[in-house]
Design a protein around this motif. Structure first.
Motif, PDB file in Angstrom:
ATOM      1  N   LEU A 116      51.024  11.291 -30.098  1.00 22.32           N
ATOM      2  CA  LEU A 116      50.008  10.298 -30.447  1.00 22.32           C
ATOM      3  C   LEU A 116      48.645  10.966 -30.464  1.00 22.32           C
ATOM      4  O   LEU A 116      48.254  11.580 -29.459  1.00 22.32           O
ATOM      5  N   GLU A 117      47.890  10.840 -31.565  1.00 26.59           N
ATOM      6  CA  GLU A 117      46.489  11.249 -31.520  1.00 26.59           C
ATOM      7  C   GLU A 117      45.780  10.352 -30.512  1.00 26.59           C
ATOM      8  O   GLU A 117      46.289   9.309 -30.109  1.00 26.59           O
ATOM      9  N   LYS A 118      44.604  10.748 -30.085  1.00 27.26           N
ATOM     10  CA  LYS A 118      43.832   9.885 -29.194  1.00 27.26           C
ATOM     11  C   LYS A 118      43.046   8.870 -30.018  1.00 27.26           C
ATOM     12  O   LYS A 118      42.680   9.193 -31.144  1.00 27.26           O
ATOM     13  N   PRO A 119      42.755   7.707 -29.542  1.00 30.89           N
ATOM     14  CA  PRO A 119      43.299   7.084 -28.338  1.00 30.89           C
ATOM     15  C   PRO A 119      44.763   6.699 -28.594  1.00 30.89           C
ATOM     16  O   PRO A 119      45.142   6.436 -29.736  1.00 30.89           O
ATOM     17  N   PRO A 120      45.591   6.661 -27.534  1.00 29.08           N
ATOM     18  CA  PRO A 120      47.029   6.456 -27.752  1.00 29.08           C
ATOM     19  C   PRO A 120      47.363   5.093 -28.369  1.00 29.08           C
ATOM     20  O   PRO A 120      48.427   4.946 -28.961  1.00 29.08           O
ATOM     21  N   ALA A 121      46.465   4.130 -28.224  1.00 29.82           N
ATOM     22  CA  ALA A 121      46.702   2.781 -28.765  1.00 29.82           C
ATOM     23  C   ALA A 121      45.376   2.032 -28.708  1.00 29.82           C
ATOM     24  O   ALA A 121      44.382   2.559 -28.208  1.00 29.82           O
ATOM     25  N   THR A 122      45.378   0.787 -29.196  1.00 28.96           N
ATOM     26  CA  THR A 122      44.130   0.007 -29.121  1.00 28.96           C
ATOM     27  C   THR A 122      44.030  -0.777 -27.821  1.00 28.96           C
ATOM     28  O   THR A 122      42.954  -1.253 -27.477  1.00 28.96           O
TER      29      THR A 122
END
Ligand code: NAP
Length: 313
Positions: free
Chosen positions: A91-97
């Motif tokens: 996962l690129e950063k950020p991993p999620a919202t």
């Protein structure tokens, strides 16, 4: 001598970071073979590209790992689909919202017995380990983060950044928080947040944070600004009770101790990240630390909203 074949990898989202960092880092790592990519519109030269992940995986079922380099708003849905097919996921950063999305992905990866890397590229900056060691040997008095860059220079055309879930100036600011949470050896608690949000945007363009470490009680102040012209600043300062002073500049490539430069090295974050991803897959491990995302979430929960002038790119 036994050789291990390279891990076949596909890229999801072929925008700025995929082209600038992921493609070269993968191509220079013999442990990976870049098979293809997908993106609704982008078609960078030299890579087989598909419109979406399903089309890419249908054409290349041999892909074993996927790096999700999209804007954060679509990351959870795509990562969940990728994990469901049994692929390892970077996962690129950020991993999620949201923390909820991030934690669900971590649990799903464990259930599917595949590797999940919630990457924080700034943790791979050359002076981060030396900073952690310096802090571990001292009692800190305070820390300060100054992370100021020009959104028009670094993020042209990226409307997603000011949309809900885009995080605004926290998009670069979370890089500083990823270094902070890696070096401080303590939990970081948000006490006050001022979020300056342009009247025509949904995410902040300027943020001031007051934080404190949970056990040590060390005050940590952060100033994030997305309208910085001329000199761009990505610095973290630490002052110790014994009078010692540390300054980490240029996002972690330059280290000063007591005013003297002790390290100045070229940036090599993505080669380090891909070596880490390879080792995680080889060892059947996951690395999913959401401490930087938690600070951002807490700032949004606690923060005072202040109207800022309209933002026009
Ligand atoms: P970007 O230039 O806007 O690129 C994002 C790409 O994702 C675009 O090419 C877009 O597609 C593609 N995309 C959007 N929705 C998609 C979907 N549903 N499926 C597949 N691809 C999709 O943004 P970026 O700067 O590369 O940033 C992406 C992520 O990397 C962000 O989370 C950012 O925080 C992180 N990051 C960025 C930097 C940096 O310096 N830019 C550094 C480190 C990390 P089309 O163009 O094809 O429409």
């Amino acid at each position: 001598m036994a050789t291990t074949s390279p891990i076949k990898i596909g890229l999801v989202g072929l925008g700025k970071i995929a082209v600038d960092q992921h493609i070269p880092a993968i191509r220079n790592n013999p442990g990976f073979e870049l098979v293809a990519g997908c993106s609704p519109h982008a078609r960078p030269e030299g890579i087989s590209a598909y419109n979406d992940m399903a089309a890419m995986l249908a054409a290349h079922p041999e892909i074993e790992a996927l790096a999700i380099c999209t804007p954060p708003q679509v990351r959870h849905r795509i990562a969940k689909e990728a994990l469901a097919t049994g692929r390892h996921v970077f996962l690129e950063k950020p991993p999620a919202t949201t923390l909820g999305e991030a934690e669900a992905l971590r649990d799903f990866a464990a259930q599917k017995r595949v590797t999940l890397l919630a990457s924080w590229h700034s943790r791979f900056a050359p002076a981060v380990n030396a900073t952690r060691e310096w802090i571990a040997q001292r009692k800190l008095k305070n820390m300060q983060i100054v992370w100021k860059e020009n959104v028009r220079q670094w993020h042209p055309g990226q409307a997603w950044i000011f949309a809900p879930g885009g995080m605004g100036v926290f998009d670069p600011g979370i890089n500083a928080l990823s270094i902070l949470t890696a070096v401080v050896g303590d939990q970081v608690i948000v006490k006050k947040a001022d979020l300056h949000i342009p009247v025509n945007c949904d995410s902040p363009i300027e943020v001031q944070l007051e934080m404190v470490t949970e056990q040590g009680g060390v005050p940590v102040r952060a100033d994030f600004d997305f309208l910085q012209e001329n000199l761009q600043t990505w610095s973290i300062y630490a002052e110790a009770e014994d009078g010692g002073k540390l300054a980490l500049h240029m996002g972690g490539t330059t280290l000063e101790i007591d005013g003297a430069a002790v390290m100045q090295e070229p940036e090599r974050e993505y080669p380090g990240l891909y070596a880490h991803f390879h080792a995680l897959i080889a060892n059947g491990q996951t690395d999913a630390d959401f401490a930087p995302l938690r600070i951002v979430a807490d700032a949004f929960m606690l923060g005072k909203r202040i109207a800022a002038p309209e933002y026009v790119e």
